[in-house]
Scaffold this motif. Structure first.
Motif, PDB file in Angstrom:
ATOM      1  N   LEU A  24     -22.810  13.491 -16.583  1.00 25.29           N
ATOM      2  CA  LEU A  24     -23.283  13.986 -17.450  1.00 25.29           C
ATOM      3  C   LEU A  24     -22.838  13.101 -19.209  1.00 25.29           C
ATOM      4  CD1 LEU A  24     -25.532  17.215 -17.609  1.00 25.29           C
ATOM      5  CD2 LEU A  24     -26.387  14.747 -17.654  1.00 25.29           C
ATOM      6  N   THR A  26     -21.109  11.161 -18.939  1.00 23.06           N
ATOM      7  CA  THR A  26     -20.698   9.478 -19.351  1.00 23.06           C
ATOM      8  C   THR A  26     -21.975   8.962 -19.540  1.00 23.06           C
ATOM      9  OG1 THR A  26     -19.125   9.733 -17.607  1.00 23.06           O
ATOM     10  CG2 THR A  26     -19.485   8.073 -17.616  1.00 23.06           C
ATOM     11  N   ILE A  27     -22.813   9.587 -18.600  1.00 21.21           N
ATOM     12  CA  ILE A  27     -24.608   9.272 -19.392  1.00 21.21           C
ATOM     13  C   ILE A  27     -24.887   8.977 -20.729  1.00 21.21           C
ATOM     14  CG2 ILE A  27     -26.841   9.872 -19.304  1.00 21.21           C
ATOM     15  CD1 ILE A  27     -26.270  10.328 -15.851  1.00 21.21           C
ATOM     16  N   LYS A  30     -22.810   6.461 -22.541  1.00 23.47           N
ATOM     17  CA  LYS A  30     -23.708   5.038 -21.272  1.00 23.47           C
ATOM     18  C   LYS A  30     -25.229   5.342 -22.602  1.00 23.47           C
ATOM     19  CE  LYS A  30     -21.074   2.953 -19.358  1.00 23.47           C
ATOM     20  NZ  LYS A  30     -20.447   1.641 -20.144  1.00 23.47           N
ATOM     21  N   LEU A  31     -25.656   5.762 -22.760  1.00 22.13           N
ATOM     22  CA  LEU A  31     -26.890   5.758 -23.644  1.00 22.13           C
ATOM     23  C   LEU A  31     -26.018   5.994 -25.011  1.00 22.13           C
ATOM     24  CD1 LEU A  31     -28.350   8.842 -22.325  1.00 22.13           C
ATOM     25  CD2 LEU A  31     -29.839   7.036 -22.436  1.00 22.13           C
ATOM     26  N   ASP A  33     -23.816   3.911 -26.322  1.00 25.38           N
ATOM     27  CA  ASP A  33     -23.402   2.342 -26.004  1.00 25.38           C
ATOM     28  C   ASP A  33     -25.181   1.480 -25.592  1.00 25.38           C
ATOM     29  OD1 ASP A  33     -21.284   3.186 -25.936  1.00 25.38           O
ATOM     30  OD2 ASP A  33     -20.853   3.053 -23.557  1.00 25.38           O
ATOM     31  N   ALA A  34     -25.760   1.882 -25.385  1.00 26.00           N
ATOM     32  CA  ALA A  34     -26.692   0.990 -24.568  1.00 26.00           C
ATOM     33  C   ALA A  34     -27.736   1.257 -26.484  1.00 26.00           C
ATOM     34  CB  ALA A  34     -27.272   1.920 -23.797  1.00 26.00           C
ATOM     35  N   ASN A  37     -25.984  -1.181 -28.561  1.00 23.40           N
ATOM     36  CA  ASN A  37     -26.441  -2.687 -28.264  1.00 23.40           C
ATOM     37  C   ASN A  37     -27.980  -3.088 -28.786  1.00 23.40           C
ATOM     38  OD1 ASN A  37     -23.773  -3.584 -26.990  1.00 23.40           O
ATOM     39  ND2 ASN A  37     -24.176  -2.561 -25.583  1.00 23.40           N
ATOM     40  N   LEU A  38     -28.898  -1.629 -28.455  1.00 25.53           N
ATOM     41  CA  LEU A  38     -30.161  -2.328 -28.839  1.00 25.53           C
ATOM     42  C   LEU A  38     -30.228  -2.400 -30.335  1.00 25.53           C
ATOM     43  CD1 LEU A  38     -32.992  -2.160 -27.497  1.00 25.53           C
ATOM     44  CD2 LEU A  38     -32.933  -0.160 -27.738  1.00 25.53           C
ATOM     45  N   LYS A  40     -27.940  -3.639 -32.194  1.00 27.82           N
ATOM     46  CA  LYS A  40     -27.473  -4.862 -32.534  1.00 27.82           C
ATOM     47  C   LYS A  40     -28.293  -6.203 -32.057  1.00 27.82           C
ATOM     48  CE  LYS A  40     -22.617  -4.399 -31.422  1.00 27.82           C
ATOM     49  NZ  LYS A  40     -21.702  -4.218 -30.377  1.00 27.82           N
ATOM     50  N   ILE A  41     -29.379  -6.337 -31.209  1.00 27.40           N
ATOM     51  CA  ILE A  41     -29.923  -7.028 -31.012  1.00 27.40           C
ATOM     52  C   ILE A  41     -31.276  -7.219 -31.776  1.00 27.40           C
ATOM     53  CG2 ILE A  41     -31.866  -7.398 -29.245  1.00 27.40           C
ATOM     54  CD1 ILE A  41     -30.307  -5.925 -27.107  1.00 27.40           C
ATOM     55  N   ILE A  44     -29.626  -8.719 -35.129  1.00 26.00           N
ATOM     56  CA  ILE A  44     -29.602 -10.407 -34.339  1.00 26.00           C
ATOM     57  C   ILE A  44     -31.104 -10.817 -34.603  1.00 26.00           C
ATOM     58  CG2 ILE A  44     -29.331 -12.263 -32.712  1.00 26.00           C
ATOM     59  CD1 ILE A  44     -26.916 -10.607 -32.137  1.00 26.00           C
TER      60      ILE A  44
ATOM     61  N   LEU B  54     -26.129  -4.014 -22.710  1.00 30.74           N
ATOM     62  CA  LEU B  54     -28.111  -3.692 -22.306  1.00 30.74           C
ATOM     63  C   LEU B  54     -28.270  -3.682 -21.073  1.00 30.74           C
ATOM     64  CD1 LEU B  54     -29.734  -1.785 -23.955  1.00 30.74           C
ATOM     65  CD2 LEU B  54     -31.127  -3.246 -24.739  1.00 30.74           C
ATOM     66  N   ASP B  57     -25.448  -1.712 -19.152  1.00 31.30           N
ATOM     67  CA  ASP B  57     -25.298  -0.239 -19.672  1.00 31.30           C
ATOM     68  C   ASP B  57     -26.595   0.568 -18.767  1.00 31.30           C
ATOM     69  OD1 ASP B  57     -23.435  -0.586 -21.327  1.00 31.30           O
ATOM     70  OD2 ASP B  57     -24.458  -0.836 -23.282  1.00 31.30           O
ATOM     71  N   ILE B  61     -26.571   3.390 -16.160  1.00 32.98           N
ATOM     72  CA  ILE B  61     -27.339   4.782 -16.406  1.00 32.98           C
ATOM     73  C   ILE B  61     -28.048   5.071 -15.324  1.00 32.98           C
ATOM     74  CG2 ILE B  61     -28.932   5.386 -17.818  1.00 32.98           C
ATOM     75  CD1 ILE B  61     -27.915   4.425 -20.005  1.00 32.98           C
TER      76      ILE B  61
END
Lengths: 79, 130
Positions: A24, A26-27, A30-31, A33-34, A37-38, A40-41, A44, B54, B57, B61
């Motif tokens: 949990l 780690t999830i 990771k969420l 991180d996602a 990244n979103l 950042k996108i 950009i 992404l 990731d 997940i």
């Protein structure tokens, strides 16, 4: 019957409790991180839009210049 | 084939300096546009890199959630008892000669198909709960 099952508390046996909590965590990480990244996108994408806009302005400028050259060469009253 | 030579035409220019300036500025603008194109290309390259990150990731997940699901015990909810259905007299229908259909084996043709199947399975499980 189903409704009852949904409201009555249920005790479940988790054999690998630590693994489950670690998964949990780690999830969640990771969420995160996602999400980053979103973001950042998105940044950009905005940058891309502004670069396209600049490009458009630059082309319009060239168009104007060429039009002026055309006028100076072919559309002026005779000297 | 011989190229037919055009007769030269002399065009008067009132402000030759302006024409020259406009020409140079147009060249400058075109080069600027090419530079902007290079910048845009690089920005798009960066975007592709982050979109791939992404994607990675999200795949991870998905794997972790599956791992979590397998780590937790599965509980089977009892389904509601079926109401007694009224008896219907069986109607005998002469079997028609069925055309032999050669069905193509089900395959996950694309990633999208596979995801759709997975989604269907999860929705089925959700329906069995509520």
């Amino acid at each position: 019957m189903n409704g009852e099952m949904g409201t009555v508390p249920v005790f479940v046996k988790i054999t690998e409790y630590k693994t489950v909590t670690s998964t949990l965590d780690t999830i969640r990480s990771k969420l995160n991180d996602a999400r980053n990244n979103l973001n950042k996108i998105n940044e950009i994408k905005n940058q891309e839009d502004s670069e396209l806009k600049e490009w458009e302005t630059s082309l319009e400028d060239v168009e104007r210049k060429v039009e002026e050259i055309n006028k100076a060469l072919f559309e002026q009253p005779s000297i | 084939m011989k190229k037919v030579e055009e007769e030269p035409i002399f065009v008067g220019i009132r402000n030759p300096a302006d024409v020259r300036r406009n020409l140079l500025e147009a060249s400058k603008g075109v080069i600027g546009s090419l530079q902007k194109y290079e910048r845009l290309k690089s920005t798009r390259g960066n975007k592709v890199v982050i979109v791939n990150k992404l994607k990675g990731d999200i795949k991870e997940i998905s794997k972790l959630i599956y791992q979590l699901r397998t780590g937790l015990p599965t509980i089977k909810f009892k389904s509601e008892p079926k109401k007694a259905e009224p008896k219907i007299e069986p109607v005998i229908v002469k079997p028609k000669k069925a055309k032999k259909k050669v069905e193509a084996p089900k395959r996950h043709r694309t990633e999208l198909d596979r995801l759709e199947t997975e989604l269907g399975e999860i929705e089925g499980k959700l329906n069995s709960i509520s």
